[in-house]
Design a protein around this motif. Structure first.
Motif, short mmCIF file in Angstrom:
data_model
loop_
_atom_site.label_atom_id
_atom_site.label_comp_id
_atom_site.label_asym_id
_atom_site.label_seq_id
_atom_site.Cartn_x
_atom_site.Cartn_y
_atom_site.Cartn_z
N LEU A 124 -7.18 5.29 6.04
CA LEU A 124 -5.91 5.55 5.37
C LEU A 124 -6.21 5.62 3.87
O LEU A 124 -7.11 4.93 3.39
CB LEU A 124 -4.95 4.39 5.66
CG LEU A 124 -3.46 4.63 5.65
CD1 LEU A 124 -3.03 5.55 6.78
CD2 LEU A 124 -2.73 3.28 5.81
N ASP A 138 -8.66 1.41 8.54
CA ASP A 138 -7.44 0.99 9.24
C ASP A 138 -7.82 0.24 10.52
O ASP A 138 -8.36 0.82 11.46
CB ASP A 138 -6.58 2.22 9.56
CG ASP A 138 -5.17 1.85 10.01
OD1 ASP A 138 -4.96 0.68 10.41
OD2 ASP A 138 -4.29 2.72 9.95
N CYS A 172 -4.36 11.83 12.29
CA CYS A 172 -4.45 13.28 12.28
C CYS A 172 -5.48 13.78 13.30
O CYS A 172 -6.20 14.76 13.02
CB CYS A 172 -4.79 13.79 10.87
SG CYS A 172 -3.56 13.31 9.66
N GLY A 202 1.73 8.81 16.93
CA GLY A 202 2.56 8.99 15.74
C GLY A 202 3.81 9.82 16.00
O GLY A 202 4.75 9.81 15.21
N TYR A 210 -5.47 -1.93 11.95
CA TYR A 210 -4.22 -2.55 12.39
C TYR A 210 -3.26 -1.58 13.06
O TYR A 210 -2.59 -1.92 14.02
CB TYR A 210 -3.51 -3.21 11.20
CG TYR A 210 -2.32 -4.00 11.65
CD1 TYR A 210 -2.51 -5.18 12.37
CD2 TYR A 210 -1.02 -3.58 11.40
CE1 TYR A 210 -1.43 -5.91 12.83
CE2 TYR A 210 0.06 -4.31 11.86
CZ TYR A 210 -0.15 -5.47 12.58
OH TYR A 210 0.92 -6.19 13.04
N ASN A 211 -3.23 -0.36 12.55
CA ASN A 211 -2.24 0.62 12.98
C ASN A 211 -2.57 1.14 14.37
O ASN A 211 -3.26 2.12 14.53
CB ASN A 211 -2.26 1.76 11.97
CG ASN A 211 -1.07 2.66 12.10
OD1 ASN A 211 -0.44 2.72 13.15
ND2 ASN A 211 -0.74 3.35 11.04
N VAL A 223 0.85 -1.19 0.00
CA VAL A 223 0.00 0.00 0.00
C VAL A 223 0.89 1.24 0.00
O VAL A 223 1.75 1.39 0.87
CB VAL A 223 -0.91 0.02 1.25
CG1 VAL A 223 -1.68 1.33 1.33
CG2 VAL A 223 -1.85 -1.18 1.23
N LEU A 224 0.69 2.11 -0.99
CA LEU A 224 1.43 3.37 -1.03
C LEU A 224 0.59 4.41 -0.28
O LEU A 224 -0.34 5.00 -0.83
CB LEU A 224 1.69 3.79 -2.48
CG LEU A 224 2.88 4.72 -2.73
CD1 LEU A 224 3.11 4.93 -4.22
CD2 LEU A 224 2.82 6.03 -1.99
N ALA A 225 0.89 4.58 1.00
CA ALA A 225 0.08 5.44 1.87
C ALA A 225 0.44 6.89 1.67
O ALA A 225 1.62 7.25 1.70
CB ALA A 225 0.28 5.04 3.32
N VAL A 226 -0.58 7.75 1.47
CA VAL A 226 -0.30 9.18 1.29
C VAL A 226 -1.07 10.06 2.27
O VAL A 226 -0.70 11.21 2.47
CB VAL A 226 -0.60 9.66 -0.15
CG1 VAL A 226 0.28 8.92 -1.15
CG2 VAL A 226 -2.06 9.52 -0.49
N ARG A 227 -2.13 9.52 2.89
CA ARG A 227 -2.94 10.38 3.75
C ARG A 227 -3.69 9.52 4.76
O ARG A 227 -4.04 8.37 4.46
CB ARG A 227 -3.95 11.15 2.88
CG ARG A 227 -4.65 12.28 3.57
CD ARG A 227 -5.25 13.25 2.53
NE ARG A 227 -6.33 12.64 1.77
CZ ARG A 227 -7.61 12.62 2.17
NH1 ARG A 227 -7.96 13.16 3.32
NH2 ARG A 227 -8.55 12.08 1.42
N GLY A 228 -3.90 10.06 5.93
CA GLY A 228 -4.71 9.39 6.94
C GLY A 228 -5.70 10.37 7.52
O GLY A 228 -5.40 11.57 7.62
N LEU A 257 -7.39 -2.93 6.44
CA LEU A 257 -6.00 -3.21 6.80
C LEU A 257 -5.93 -3.96 8.13
O LEU A 257 -6.31 -3.42 9.18
CB LEU A 257 -5.20 -1.91 6.90
CG LEU A 257 -5.20 -1.04 5.63
CD1 LEU A 257 -4.44 0.26 5.89
CD2 LEU A 257 -4.59 -1.78 4.43
N VAL A 291 -0.71 2.67 16.42
CA VAL A 291 -0.01 3.88 16.84
C VAL A 291 -0.99 5.06 16.83
O VAL A 291 -1.14 5.77 17.82
CB VAL A 291 1.21 4.17 15.92
CG1 VAL A 291 1.77 5.55 16.19
CG2 VAL A 291 2.27 3.11 16.14
#
Lengths: 451, 451
Positions: free
Chosen positions: B57, B67, B78, B290, B69-70, B47-52, B404, B72
């Motif tokens: 995500l 999301d 944000c 984060g 899984y993440n 996955v090319l992540a660019v924004r959350g 994810l 953090v």
């Protein structure tokens, strides 16, 4: 060796709590009731920091200090370009390196451009400690050995593995597989051989001893400017020592946590100042100007086998926000040519210090590279007896005169001065002026003590 | 044991580079040419992540992912309150803990309020690794021993000392002074005794073995929900195991890097869910949403001697910006009562998963506490043969369906699902819906493979 100088040379003694003003005293007491006993505060009268801007720090009473010690905020407190980049990233994405992201790749490419060609891979961590810990893992994996040579007042971090190689940490004697050698001390040098030759011979002897003890050599680990040993930018010392280590099959780890990122002026990295090339380089402190970010740069020929055997993941290391901070710092250094500024402003500070040395015999030696200074103080210029008590009085007098610096070296008698890379000529002159004021105060105290 | 599951269970195989679209392929190649080989990417199609934003995500093509899984960004990507607090701090001051600062003291007081009374001191680090490394140092200093007991798929970090106690790290066998025991496995349990009793008996036997080998016990180190072992929130297991360890004079270290900060719903900490009290607690991942920040909480009676002998300084740990992030996260959790949300939304997700289990015999077991799920997949519901291949297909199908998640456990056959604490009921339903879609896809693939 091992006098805990790096951590205790400028230590607030909690027995002096009663001497503080009521507000500071109350905060110190609350701090002591919440933080572990391992924490130390700077100064006899701790600074209650509330604001930073550029080269200045401000306390709760609005008092201004010229910051000549805090080498994390290396491109200036609250640097607008860094703040803007981090704020933008915080509002966009904060995630880890198991997802593809442009930022980490772009920064890595730009960071590696500052290194010699052989140093072509980077791994991200959160601190100089994690970087050195990782470099030691890589060196031991690569060589199959465990033997490490460090310098006698080295400080390389807080992890168990780093504490083991940090004689100045105060944690007791060194284990059998680690040997500490005296740094290339240009001030206390005797004999025919050069300082660099003597240092390299010590490294050779240390590796011989490790072999005699049955420990295979793994690495020579040195701060590239010998920061906690007392700051020794000695021409040829790194080159000679690296060659000595390699003769035993050991890897060379350059700890750039303190000297790195253009501080030494003439080069981006401390090792490059001496035209030496290490196998592994560890980065930290100034990398993100206050956002935690650090890393290790390596030769892929050395790193590849480790990476194939050991999957590496670091949740925060290489994640979006730290990388954004690091990218902005690198931009600032390159676009504003701060390495040139470090060289030019460093020369102004040095000239001012040399003038002070003419008036104050307590200044035994001034060592510097760019904006990194070690000013060794002596109780007696003839015998060169360390000026430990004078140094303690002096850094506290500096604090009162509005200048933040600290001490290093085995006897805590060398001033450690690291002005920000963004210092102007006026900042440099103010530094010298306030240092001069403090020297007068400390000299008066010393005379009163003798009288 | 030691199959590198935690790091390799959901790994992009670089031999599949040719299958990626040109843009992703080019970025992966640049990444491989700059980062060390130890780095791994998630998914067959990274996955090319660019924004959350919040619970979502977004990738470079604007595709949205839920999301789950993440952990953090536990209070949401944000999160506006966290971004505002960090931005304000970035514009005010970023410096270290050797100067007095209000922020670190205020946060420490509030953080410690979430702990039992005996856990009354905190030390700050930059990662779960540094926290566990420090806890191990403290335990060894306090006990004078070196023997550590961990679980068989434990993962506690990347430093040399942490890697040694992380069987799932893939770095080879355990040293003689470290023993791994199987976790309290409620799914694969047989016999008269309770799961907790069996687990405690394993801990006792491990410490007996360490003593027989001549290694003094230092600590039992366990993730409070046995995250990388496969997620086992088993009532009484921590209580029983802690008592077993203490019978040998060992300290108990609860690794809360993954379960901590209200994720388990009914309690702020994983150990508190089981009404057990450890001696040292390590914190990490979600602490700053984060921004890198982590720490260790300890009983002052245990910590004081260590702190007196070993000065502790961590440049970034406890510095202004990480502390500001952590304070904002703690505010969010308490003011928005996210522990209650974790409990309530966790129940919705769990109910949905149970419905899916009725349709998909591949779901062998659902284990959860609050918003932490381990969903164990089996190739055969009768024999309970691990569904490793199915799990790999499933997480990749989830990624394609916009969800994810990842895997854990010794055979990489347990889904590890950690939705953000800010999930709404709609997010919970979408998670179940997308998981259901992916189960259909993976089941179809499995049938096609058999046919």
């Amino acid at each position: 060796m091992g006098t805990s100088s790096i951590l205790d040379g400028n230590r607030f003694d909690t027995h002096s709590l009663g001497a503080l003003d009521p507000a500071a005293r109350a905060l110190v007491e609350r701090r002591m009731n919440t933080l572990g006993t391992g924490y130390r505060l700077f100064y006899r009268n701790p600074v209650l920091a509330v604001r930073g801007l550029g080269t200045r720090l401000y306390d709760a009473e609005g008092r201004e200090y010229l910051d000549a010690y805090n080498n994390v905020a290396s491109v200036g407190h609250c640097n607008p370009a860094v703040v803007e980049a981090v704020t933008k990233q915080l509002n966009t994405l904060a995630t880890h390196s198991r997802y593809l992201q442009d930022g980490i790749v772009e920064y890595s490419e730009r960071l590696l451009q500052t290194f010699p060609e052989s140093l072509n891979r980077v791994m991200y961590t959160n601190s100089g400690s994690e970087s050195n810990d990782l470099a030691l893992r890589v060196a031991r994996h690569h060589t199959g050995g465990t033997g490490i040579v460090v310098t006698s007042e080295a400080y390389h971090g807080t992890t168990a593995s780093c504490a083991e190689v940090s004689p100045s940490d105060g944690g007791g004697g060194l284990p059998d597989h680690i040997i500490a050698v005296h740094p290339p001390n240009s001030y206390r040098h005797e004999g025919e051989s050069s300082v660099a030759e003597v240092f390299a011979a010590r490294v050779t002897r240390a590796f011989e001893t490790l072999c005699e003890r049955g420990h295979e050599p793994a690495a020579l680990l040195v701060d590239s400017i010998f920061s906690s040993d007392g700051v020794f930018p000695v021409d040829g010392a790194l080159q000679a020592a690296f060659a000595a280590a390699r003769a035993f099959g050991a890897l060379v780890i350059a700890d750039e946590v303190q000297p790195g990122f253009a501080r030494v002026g003439s080069a981006f990295w401390g090792f490059a100042r001496d035209h030496a090339v290490p196998d592994l380089v560890t980065l930290g402190k100034p990398m993100g100007n206050g956002v935690p970010v650090a890393g290790m740069v390596a030769d892929s020929e050395i790193l590849d086998a480790f990476g194939q055997d050991v999957p590496y993941f670091n949740t925060f290391g290489g994640s979006s926000v730290p990388v954004a901070a690091a990218a902005a710092v690198l931009n600032e250094i390159r676009e504003r040519r701060l390495f040139e500024n470090a060289e030019n402003i460093g020369a102004i500070v040095r000239a001012g210090m040399e003038e002070l040395a003419a008036d104050f015999p307590q200044i035994g030696d001034i060592r510097s590279a760019g904006l990194y200074f070690g000013v060794e103080l002596v109780a007696d210029p003839e015998t060169r007896e360390p000026g430990t008590a004078f140094a303690a009085d002096l850094i506290n007098a500096c604090r009162e005169s509005g200048l933040l610096i600290s001490v290093c070296g085995p006897t805590s008698s060398t001033l450690k001065i690291r002005p920000m890379l963004t210092y102007t000529a006026e900042d440099a002159e103010l530094l010298v002026e306030r240092l001069g004021d403090a020297l007068n105060v400390a000299a008066r105290v010393a005379r009163a003590g003798v009288a």
